[in-house]
Design an enzyme around this catalytic site. Structure first.
Site, PDB file in Angstrom:
ATOM      1  CE1 TYR A 123       1.386  -2.152  10.185  1.00  4.45           C
ATOM      2  CE2 TYR A 123      -0.006  -3.547  11.554  1.00  4.45           C
ATOM      3  CZ  TYR A 123       0.136  -2.541  10.618  1.00  4.45           C
ATOM      4  OH  TYR A 123      -0.974  -1.939  10.112  1.00  4.45           O
TER       5      TYR A 123
ATOM      6  CG  ASP B 172       0.572  -2.166   6.848  1.00  5.45           C
ATOM      7  OD1 ASP B 172       1.680  -2.474   6.348  1.00  5.45           O
ATOM      8  OD2 ASP B 172       0.231  -0.998   7.082  1.00  5.45           O
TER       9      ASP B 172
ATOM     10  NE  ARG C 143      -2.370   1.777  12.176  1.00  5.25           N
ATOM     11  CZ  ARG C 143      -1.802   1.994  11.001  1.00  5.25           C
ATOM     12  NH1 ARG C 143      -1.449   0.971  10.238  1.00  5.25           N
ATOM     13  NH2 ARG C 143      -1.592   3.220  10.572  1.00  5.25           N
TER      14      ARG C 143
ATOM     15  CD  GLU D  20      -7.349   0.431   7.664  1.00  2.00           C
ATOM     16  OE1 GLU D  20      -6.775   0.595   8.758  1.00  2.00           O
ATOM     17  OE2 GLU D  20      -7.762   1.352   6.951  1.00  2.00           O
TER      18      GLU D  20
ATOM     19  CG  HIS E  45      -1.033  -9.119  15.735  1.00  2.06           C
ATOM     20  ND1 HIS E  45      -1.976  -8.140  15.833  1.00  2.06           N
ATOM     21  CD2 HIS E  45      -1.226  -9.718  14.546  1.00  2.06           C
ATOM     22  CE1 HIS E  45      -2.714  -8.146  14.738  1.00  2.06           C
ATOM     23  NE2 HIS E  45      -2.290  -9.098  13.945  1.00  2.06           N
TER      24      HIS E  45
ATOM     25  CG  ASP F 227      -3.589  -4.109  10.437  1.00  3.49           C
ATOM     26  OD1 ASP F 227      -3.849  -4.124   9.214  1.00  3.49           O
ATOM     27  OD2 ASP F 227      -3.238  -3.075  11.028  1.00  3.49           O
TER      28      ASP F 227
ATOM     29  CD  GLU G  89      -0.176  -1.423   3.035  1.00  8.66           C
ATOM     30  OE1 GLU G  89       0.866  -1.954   2.571  1.00  8.66           O
ATOM     31  OE2 GLU G  89      -0.904  -1.971   3.871  1.00  8.66           O
TER      32      GLU G  89
END
Ligand SMILES: [Zn+2]
Ligand SMILES: [Zn+2]
Length: 672
Positions: free
Chosen positions: A301, A82, A303, A86, A347, A84, A9
């Site tokens: 990462y 990414d 988040r 989203e 994560h 997650d 992205e």
């Protein structure tokens, strides 16, 4: 011609990954979102199971065409957005809308290092539909609230306002805190400190003790008269040591950062607001040019809500601790930190991607902000795998007649993890009175029964304090504790309410604006359930359940929509424009002036509108600092948030985020 196409992205991330993957892979950036719900319509079919109508964002046709063209000649297509919800959803929408029918695989990694990227490609997989469902559920919920509530705010207060689902709950916390502060009545109390020393020993033995009890009851000294009486009595008393307690105390290192703790510490230690922290962290994650090795992803990462650390990284940091600090600083077994229930084990905590890259060695390649945040992340991670700090604490009881004094002191015996990172902040240390004394008080060796000499008594006046306003740090903590924040939402919540001028960040603290009070009060009155903290927390939990595959998205949406629709119908039928009268009259027609809210802020309008179109600005009463201007500063709103402008605009273009009389708000105060 490369056979492999990878889509990410962001352009920086594309560059960092491209370097790792080499010539056989073409890495393209989607330059952010390509697909979303339509901007001008609801875009959700409430009747048809809340089906979202995802469409290509206007202006993104060119990048879409490029992706299509590249995809035609590629044998393998990978989406590496990414790791997650989203990222999973963005990737899926690209596949569905642009690369339909193509064989597209998902790769995800928590750090952009050769090892992690290679592993991810080895384990390229199908899309995770549970994750996508959770994300679509959140997007649809937020859209329903924003789409239906905003027009009600227009009807009641002013056009152009908007409401969001989780932001509005954040605003509510801030408004309620402000009301507590407004209602608070301070009460006076006194503290009495005795400065004591060992007779026959030089002045070096001075230390202080605080009055704790009178006649075995907690000492409550209400005013100066009582304090004076107590001091007079004390001057005649003998101060005798009645108890000496020594104990060893350990302070333990904190877990490596997750999003919420990183944002809190970056605010407390670096004064970064939450959005700035995320922006800088993203730069460190996506890749930085560091000499010939460039670009390199420097952290994992940003988040995440899991403090879990990959076994390999633990091995490396343990070696590093032993080499740099010595064996004494290394615990026998790695420290393990528990995640919250909702956190995902897959994560990872936020940590440096390579412990060998010390902040110092990267200093010349990083901006000042990047350096400071990297250093914070690096040291926090390092300290998390070190041994506790050891303190020797001394607690002494001293009796003087019916009065009991307590002296507390402590000194560091072994610094342990504190050699790398201090996990307490000055403010926190000051809040704990005990700790405060420990910092300054050095207690000489004392024995039970020993009589001390009194050097002086120090009575001091205090007032109880109202609860403090939230800062970025304490609001994030509260959101997390209430269960309404998630790694991807803390920063946007604060950013959005500041941008809309519902809240102003002044000297680091969040103050609701007059508009913020109005918006909040309307929402709480008409949408009590949607604005309820525990209801919002339960919805967030249910979205987590959707991601776990234990609940369907539709069930969550229905549960939300029914009470929402009920409130909505009632509000639509009952909300009327509020008229705020003033005692001023129109100088054109003599009718009273009323306060109105416009796109650019508050102003006075003739109540004879539309027959009389007279209007006036409401000034702050503060003169424009521009020489020879003579105007006054007026509160204004723009797309970029709140500011003060000159009443002589457009002749004078002076603007400021703060009133000149209110200097010192600092450069971090604007919504960025
Ligand atoms: Zn008029
Ligand atoms: Zn001016």
């Amino acid at each position: 011609m490369s056979n492999n196409l990878v889509i990410v992205e962001s352009p920086t991330k594309a560059k960092t990954i491209g370097k790792i993957l080499g010539d056989d892979f073409k890495v393209l950036s989607s330059m952010g979102h390509i697909i979303d719900l339509p901007a001008k319509k609801l875009g959700v079919d409430v009747e048809d199971d809340f089906k979202p109508d995802y469409t290509v964002i206007p202006g993104r046709k060119k990048i879409m065409a490029q992706l299509k063209k590249e995809a035609k000649s590629a044998k393998n297509i990978y989406i590496a957005t990414d790791p997650d919800r989203e990222g999973e959803a963005i990737g899926w929408q690209i596949k569905e809308k642009i690369l339909k029918g193509k064989n597209v695989l998902r790769v995800s990694f928590h750090e952009i290092t050769p090892h992690a990227v290679a592993e991810a490609f080895k384990h390229a997989r199908e899309f995770d539909h549970k994750m996508i469902e959770a994300q679509v559920g959140r997007r649809v919920l937020d859209r329903l609230v924003g789409y239906f509530l905003s027009p009600l705010l227009w009807k009641k207060i002013a056009r152009g306002l908007s409401a969001g689902r989780v932001q509005s709950v954040g605003l509510r916390l801030i408004v309620e805190r402000e009301r507590l502060i407004q209602k608070f009545v301070a009460s006076e109390y006194w503290e009495i400190e005795a400065c004591l020393f060992k007779p026959k020993v030089s002045g070096e033995s001075n230390f202080s003790a605080k009055l704790e009890k009178i006649d075995n009851q907690k000492a409550q000294v209400k005013d100066s008269q009582i304090a004076q009486i107590i001091c007079r009595e004390l001057e005649a008393e003998e101060f005798k040591v009645t108890q000496v307690k020594k104990s060893k105390k350990n302070r333990y290192p904190s877990a490596p950062f997750i999003t919420s703790t990183m944002q809190q510490e970056a605010f407390n230690k670096l004064r970064f607001n939450a959005s700035k922290t995320m922006l800088v962290a993203q730069q460190l994650y996506e890749g930085i040019n560091i000499g010939q090795d460039n670009p390199v992803g420097l952290i994992t990462y940003m988040r995440t809500d899991s403090p879990h650390v990959a076994a390999e990284a633990i091995g490396e940091v343990r070696q590093h601790i032993e080499r740099s600090f010595g064996k004494d600083f290394l615990p026998e077994k790695p420290n393990v930190f528990k995640a919250k229930k909702s956190a995902q084990e897959a994560h990872e905590a936020i940590r440096p991607s390579y412990i060998g890259r010390s902040p110092e060695s990267l200093k010349s390649f990083l901006t000042h902000d990047q350096y400071r945040l990297y250093e914070l992340i690096y040291n926090r991670f390092l300290s998390s795998q070190m041994v506790p700090a050891e303190f020797l604490a001394t607690a002494v009881d001293i009796t003087a007649g019916k009065y009991l004094f307590a002296a507390n002191g402590s000194h560091l015996v072994f610094e342990g993890f504190l050699a790398a990172y201090n996990n307490k902040n000055d403010e926190e240390e000051n809040e704990e009175a005990e700790d405060k004394e420990k910092v300054k008080n050095v207690i000489p060796p004392l024995e039970q029964g020993e009589v001390l000499a009194l050097q002086g008594l120090n009575p001091s006046q205090h007032f109880t304090k109202p609860p403090p306003r939230y800062s970025d740090s304490s609001l994030i903590k509260a959101l997390e504790e209430e269960g309404i924040g998630r790694p991807s939402t803390y920063a946007p919540i604060i950013y959005t309410i500041i941008l809309r001028d519902y809240v102003r960040r002044i000297k680091g603290y969040l103050h609701p604006s007059e508009l913020g009070f109005k918006v909040n009060d309307m929402l709480v009155e008409y949408f009590p359930k949607i604005l309820d903290v525990s209801f919002t927390a339960s919805i967030e939990e249910e979205l987590d359940e959707v991601e776990e595959g234990n609940l369907s998205r539709n069930k969550v949406l229905k549960e939300f929509y029914l009470p929402f629709k009920e409130s909505l119908d009632f509000a639509q039928a009952h909300i009327v424009k509020e008229v705020i009268t003033t005692d001023q009259v129109c100088d054109k027609c003599g009718k009273p002036l009323i306060v109105k809210w416009g796109r650019r802020g508050k102003f006075l309008s003739c109540s004879g509108f539309p027959e009389c179109k007279n209007s006036k600005s409401i000034t702050s009463g503060v003169k424009c600092p521009q020489e020879n201007c003579g105007g006054e500063l007026i509160e204004r709103r723009s797309k970029r948030g709140f500011f003060y402008g000159c009443s002589n605009f457009p002749q004078c273009t002076f603007t400021s985020r703060t009133l000149p009389a209110d200097q010192g708000a600092g450069p971090e105060d604007e919504a960025k």
